[in-house]
Design a protein around this motif. Sequence first.
Motif, short mmCIF file in Angstrom:
data_model
loop_
_atom_site.label_atom_id
_atom_site.label_comp_id
_atom_site.label_asym_id
_atom_site.label_seq_id
_atom_site.Cartn_x
_atom_site.Cartn_y
_atom_site.Cartn_z
N GLY B 27 41.71 58.87 73.09
CA GLY B 27 41.78 57.57 73.77
C GLY B 27 40.50 56.77 73.63
N ASN B 28 39.35 57.46 73.64
CA ASN B 28 38.07 56.77 73.49
C ASN B 28 38.05 55.92 72.22
OD1 ASN B 28 35.96 57.57 75.58
ND2 ASN B 28 36.87 59.54 75.06
N PHE B 29 38.49 56.51 71.12
CA PHE B 29 38.44 55.79 69.84
C PHE B 29 39.55 54.76 69.75
CE2 PHE B 29 36.24 59.78 69.12
CZ PHE B 29 35.05 59.31 68.58
N LEU B 30 40.73 55.10 70.29
CA LEU B 30 41.83 54.15 70.25
C LEU B 30 41.44 52.87 70.99
CD1 LEU B 30 44.90 56.51 70.77
CD2 LEU B 30 44.18 55.37 68.67
N ILE B 31 40.79 53.02 72.15
CA ILE B 31 40.40 51.83 72.92
C ILE B 31 39.38 51.00 72.15
CG2 ILE B 31 39.05 51.11 74.92
CD1 ILE B 31 40.64 52.77 76.64
N LEU B 32 38.38 51.68 71.56
CA LEU B 32 37.36 50.93 70.83
C LEU B 32 37.94 50.25 69.61
CD1 LEU B 32 34.40 53.44 71.16
CD2 LEU B 32 34.53 51.16 72.15
N ARG B 33 39.03 50.81 69.06
CA ARG B 33 39.69 50.18 67.92
C ARG B 33 40.75 49.17 68.37
NH1 ARG B 33 40.47 53.73 63.06
NH2 ARG B 33 38.54 54.87 62.87
N ARG B 34 40.81 48.95 69.66
CA ARG B 34 41.83 48.06 70.23
C ARG B 34 43.24 48.48 69.84
NH1 ARG B 34 38.39 44.50 72.44
NH2 ARG B 34 36.38 44.95 71.58
N ALA B 36 44.74 50.87 71.98
CA ALA B 36 45.03 51.74 73.13
C ALA B 36 46.53 51.89 73.36
CB ALA B 36 44.35 51.19 74.37
N LEU B 37 47.26 50.84 73.04
CA LEU B 37 48.70 50.87 73.31
C LEU B 37 49.44 51.90 72.48
CD1 LEU B 37 49.86 47.20 73.82
CD2 LEU B 37 50.10 49.12 75.38
N ILE B 38 48.79 52.40 71.44
CA ILE B 38 49.50 53.32 70.57
C ILE B 38 49.85 54.60 71.32
CG2 ILE B 38 47.76 54.78 69.42
CD1 ILE B 38 49.13 53.43 66.79
N GLY B 39 48.98 55.02 72.26
CA GLY B 39 49.30 56.18 73.07
C GLY B 39 50.53 55.92 73.92
N MET B 95 53.79 47.08 68.46
CA MET B 95 53.94 48.33 69.23
C MET B 95 54.91 48.14 70.37
SD MET B 95 50.12 49.82 69.60
CE MET B 95 48.98 49.53 68.29
N GLY B 96 54.78 47.03 71.08
CA GLY B 96 55.64 46.76 72.22
C GLY B 96 57.10 46.76 71.81
N VAL B 97 57.41 46.06 70.73
CA VAL B 97 58.78 46.00 70.24
C VAL B 97 59.28 47.39 69.90
CG1 VAL B 97 60.19 45.27 68.29
CG2 VAL B 97 58.64 43.64 69.37
N THR B 98 58.44 48.15 69.19
CA THR B 98 58.88 49.45 68.72
C THR B 98 59.13 50.42 69.86
OG1 THR B 98 57.56 49.11 66.75
CG2 THR B 98 58.30 51.34 67.17
N PHE B 99 58.17 50.52 70.77
CA PHE B 99 58.35 51.57 71.77
C PHE B 99 59.39 51.25 72.82
CE2 PHE B 99 54.28 50.07 73.95
CZ PHE B 99 54.83 49.78 75.17
N THR B 100 59.52 49.99 73.19
CA THR B 100 60.58 49.69 74.16
C THR B 100 61.96 49.94 73.54
OG1 THR B 100 60.24 47.39 73.57
CG2 THR B 100 59.44 48.06 75.71
N THR B 101 62.12 49.53 72.26
CA THR B 101 63.40 49.70 71.61
C THR B 101 63.76 51.19 71.49
OG1 THR B 101 62.89 47.75 70.32
CG2 THR B 101 64.75 49.09 69.58
#
Lengths: 271, 308
Positions: B27-34, B36-39, B95-101
Amino acid sequence: MTEPSVTLAASGGQAAAPARPDAALSLRGLTVSYGEKPAVFSVDAAFPAGEMTAIIGPNGAGKSTLLKAALGVIPRLSGEVSVFGQPIETVRGRIAYVPQRASVDWDFPTTVIDVVMMGLYRQVGLLGRLTGALKARALSCLDRVGMASFADRQIGQLSGGQQQRVFLARALAQDADLYLLDEPFAGVDAATERAIIDVLKALKAEGKAVVCVHHDLATVRDYFDNVFMINVRRIAEGPVRTTFNGETLNATYGGRLAATHIDQLNLVEGA
Amino acid sequence: MGSEFVMFSLTPMLIGVLASVACALPGNFLILRRQALIGDAISHVVLPGIVVAFLLTGVVAAIPMLLGAAGAAVVAVVLIEAIKRLGRIEPGAAMGVTFTTLFAGGVLLLEQSDTSSVHLDVEHALMGNLESLVWLRATDWSSLFDPWALAGVPEELPRIAVVCAGVILLTLVFWRWLKISTFDEGFAQALGLPVGMIGMGLVITAAVAAVAAFDAVGSIIVIAMFICPPAAARMMTNGLERQVWWSVLFAVVAAVLGYVLAGYGPLWLGGDNAVSAAGMIATVSGVILALACAFGPHRARVGARAEA
């Protein structure tokens, strides 16, 4: 304007110039495209060692793209890149790259000395120890750009000019033979500009090749030996003394530079 | 706090801690890479993967479910990239489209299929069943040295322990690559580092952590742990190394405190029933983030991105 030695390649479609064997960086037929339109089209170039070259051209002319594609930072559609006569992958250790300052997030949690040490990553590898000697080297690179007293600062606390100097120090830490800089003078204060140009001239004196994407036409004559003019295609390439003139500028900027502006640059014969 | 603690609280608490740390580290790296939503995305798409695995095999077993979840996560990552590139949409929206669907698809599948006989439902998917992961063979602390009792720990525990250890190891080994490619991708590429592989490796590691954690604790913790501990940690320090240590500390505190509060908090307040441990752990991590926002020494710079 009568300048016989100018290479005008604006017409395009010419046979590729042979790569100069003595060139630090040479490109042949480099083409890069974002989507449909080519950003850089079939560009040949040779950047000599021991000299400073400015890459100039209007916004969107592909200056930064040319550098990035040469380094493989962005994929190229076609073309060959050689560094000191070798394929680039075998000589990456001899190249230092200074990206545009605005391309990174300066809020990143790290310190000035840490950023400079990134220039040593190639040598120390993934798990090699960053010894005291290496840290001392990083500090001496910071000292060369006048930033030694900022070593432990968080990078977000620096001014734009200081950030640029830290980037240059990181490139110095790489101890390379070819320095590629993307707009190192953009948005920096006069003191920083002075500090950077002094370092670059010192590198040149050591026989290194220095290539800068450059915006400020007024300083081209003072800072650089050669100029490479690009507007998607290569427009002209050669010594500033002979190549940097009204004709090539007009060809490069497509008449967007007012004649008075070109006069102010005090080009060629006047100087 | 003797035998009862070892039997009913030790294993769920450990699982909560390991799951939290496994998610907080990438999560540390995901947030710095903007990113974070991928988790968040991964923890949602796990649901259809698990349902499909159940439909194909007809059993609720760990291995097919993990494979299904992993498969769904890979499908999601590919879909996100495809939508981003082909549709030229910003990453967050893709990401939003993919994960909600995919999550919605998973819910529909779940309703249509006959899963009523097994412990597989939307509530379970969200909140897991941390409280049920008890260690029935344990009698007291001496059971930690009793091979027969140890053989009876919930299978989720060794699984998440292995994943957590793997995440820690990968973070240590690839530390320099992760750091430099997160800070300055162009420079990393010019150095000749395999930037694309590093980014993909990070996302895959996060996906594995998410799937393993989801299995034990549900998606609520996964979502919270990818973001809250690292984001709170960022406000405690201006150094990446220290940030990661803080994030691990926050993840552990959230897991332990959340578990204890969920189990005993309502009783202390005069209530009868415990509340969801997963929900409480996520809530505590949110409170930690809020406190860090209010009192963290380096909160001012977060989000204040250089205008460029």
